[in-house]
Design a protein around this motif. Structure first.
Motif, PDB file in Angstrom:
ATOM      1  N   PRO A   1       0.814  -1.199   0.000  1.00  0.00           N
ATOM      2  CA  PRO A   1       0.000   0.000   0.000  1.00  0.00           C
ATOM      3  C   PRO A   1       0.858   1.264   0.000  1.00  0.00           C
ATOM      4  O   PRO A   1       1.998   1.253   0.448  1.00  0.00           O
ATOM      5  CB  PRO A   1      -0.791  -0.106   1.305  1.00  0.00           C
ATOM      6  N   GLN A   2       0.271   2.332  -0.485  1.00  0.00           N
ATOM      7  CA  GLN A   2       0.920   3.639  -0.488  1.00  0.00           C
ATOM      8  C   GLN A   2       0.358   4.551   0.596  1.00  0.00           C
ATOM      9  O   GLN A   2       0.917   5.597   0.864  1.00  0.00           O
ATOM     10  CB  GLN A   2       0.734   4.311  -1.856  1.00  0.00           C
ATOM     11  N   ASN A   3      -0.768   4.150   1.191  1.00  0.00           N
ATOM     12  CA  ASN A   3      -1.400   4.958   2.232  1.00  0.00           C
ATOM     13  C   ASN A   3      -2.375   4.072   3.011  1.00  0.00           C
ATOM     14  O   ASN A   3      -2.557   2.893   2.673  1.00  0.00           O
ATOM     15  CB  ASN A   3      -2.109   6.177   1.628  1.00  0.00           C
TER      16      ASN A   3
ATOM     17  N   HIS B   1      10.038  12.119   1.610  1.00  0.00           N
ATOM     18  CA  HIS B   1       9.273  12.702   2.713  1.00  0.00           C
ATOM     19  C   HIS B   1       7.781  12.378   2.571  1.00  0.00           C
ATOM     20  O   HIS B   1       7.121  12.014   3.544  1.00  0.00           O
ATOM     21  CB  HIS B   1       9.496  14.215   2.777  1.00  0.00           C
ATOM     22  N   MET B   2       7.243  12.522   1.364  1.00  0.00           N
ATOM     23  CA  MET B   2       5.828  12.217   1.134  1.00  0.00           C
ATOM     24  C   MET B   2       5.547  10.744   1.420  1.00  0.00           C
ATOM     25  O   MET B   2       4.530  10.398   2.018  1.00  0.00           O
ATOM     26  CB  MET B   2       5.427  12.566  -0.305  1.00  0.00           C
TER      27      MET B   2
ATOM     28  N   GLN C   1       3.456   6.337   7.613  1.00  0.00           N
ATOM     29  CA  GLN C   1       3.633   6.349   9.069  1.00  0.00           C
ATOM     30  C   GLN C   1       2.522   5.592   9.796  1.00  0.00           C
ATOM     31  O   GLN C   1       2.781   4.742  10.641  1.00  0.00           O
ATOM     32  CB  GLN C   1       3.735   7.776   9.584  1.00  0.00           C
ATOM     33  N   ALA C   2       1.272   5.866   9.467  1.00  0.00           N
ATOM     34  CA  ALA C   2       0.150   5.209  10.150  1.00  0.00           C
ATOM     35  C   ALA C   2       0.139   3.706   9.883  1.00  0.00           C
ATOM     36  O   ALA C   2      -0.152   2.913  10.779  1.00  0.00           O
ATOM     37  CB  ALA C   2      -1.172   5.832   9.713  1.00  0.00           C
TER      38      ALA C   2
ATOM     39  N   SER D   1       3.051  -2.634  13.257  1.00  0.00           N
ATOM     40  CA  SER D   1       4.419  -2.613  13.779  1.00  0.00           C
ATOM     41  C   SER D   1       4.948  -4.002  14.129  1.00  0.00           C
ATOM     42  O   SER D   1       6.135  -4.277  13.951  1.00  0.00           O
ATOM     43  CB  SER D   1       4.534  -1.675  14.984  1.00  0.00           C
ATOM     44  N   SER D   2       4.088  -4.903  14.597  1.00  0.00           N
ATOM     45  CA  SER D   2       4.560  -6.241  14.970  1.00  0.00           C
ATOM     46  C   SER D   2       4.877  -7.110  13.759  1.00  0.00           C
ATOM     47  O   SER D   2       5.481  -8.171  13.889  1.00  0.00           O
ATOM     48  CB  SER D   2       3.517  -6.948  15.842  1.00  0.00           C
TER      49      SER D   2
END
Length: 188
Positions: free
Chosen positions: A91-93, A136-137, A143-144, A150-151
């Motif tokens: 995914p990109q977002n 940066h983008m 990030q989300a 995260s695991s």
């Protein structure tokens, strides 16, 4: 799906496709190259391809929802006897992540290639690549997702050569390969 699903993410020219191809070669997974599907539509000069070209020329990412039917068709047409799937570049977002999870399944492993803007620009110009999002983008958009999963996320320094990157990924792929099932946990 009863086979591992690996998402390989990273900014443009971060080495996602090279890593995905290495995984396919060593482990026999099916490479789901969404960017190649987009490029195919652009080269065919279909109506959808013309829309994709305009999106990319505006330095935007083609929304996964716009190509999802092709992705599903590719996966469904290759599910017999496959040992796993490597989804390359998406995914990109967050919206893409939700769509992939709903329509394909939850990832067992996410490999996030982190590269600096200088590396991206050097690789892009060497490849003659189209305009694209910045490092940066990419980091902002991801990030989300990286926090949510995260695991299951292995963050890799993508500024290194492809061999070093693949060597770092192998232990986690070996776990998936031996288990032959979903659910891998990464972390301390």
């Amino acid at each position: 799906m009863n086979v591992p699903i690996v998402w390989v993410t990273g900014g443009p020219s971060s080495g996602k496709t090279t890593l995905a191809q290495n995984i396919v070669q060593k482990y026999g997974y099916k490479h789901v190259d969404i960017n190649a599907m987009v490029e195919h539509e652009i080269e065919a000069e279909s109506e959808q391809g013309n829309q994709f070209a305009a999106t990319i020329n505006d330095a935007q990412v083609v929304p996964l929802g716009d190509i999802m039917l092709q992705v599903e068709s590719d996966i469904m047409g290759n599910r017999s006897g496959v040992r796993g799937f490597v989804i390359d570049g998406y995914p990109q977002n967050q919206e893409d992540a939700n769509l992939l999870e709903q329509r394909i399944g939850s990832p067992d492993l996410i490999i996030a290639l982190d590269v600096g803007q200088e590396t991206l620009e050097t690789r892009r110009s060497a490849q003659g690549a189209r305009p694209s999002i910045t490092a940066h983008m990419y980091q902002h958009n991801m990030q989300a997702i990286l926090e949510q999963y995260s695991s299951k996320t292995l963050q890799i320094d993508g500024d290194r050569d492809a061999y070093a990157i693949f060597e770092e990924v192998i232990p986690n792929l070996e776990i998936l390969d031996k288990r032959g099932e979903s659910h891998i946990s990464i972390g301390p």
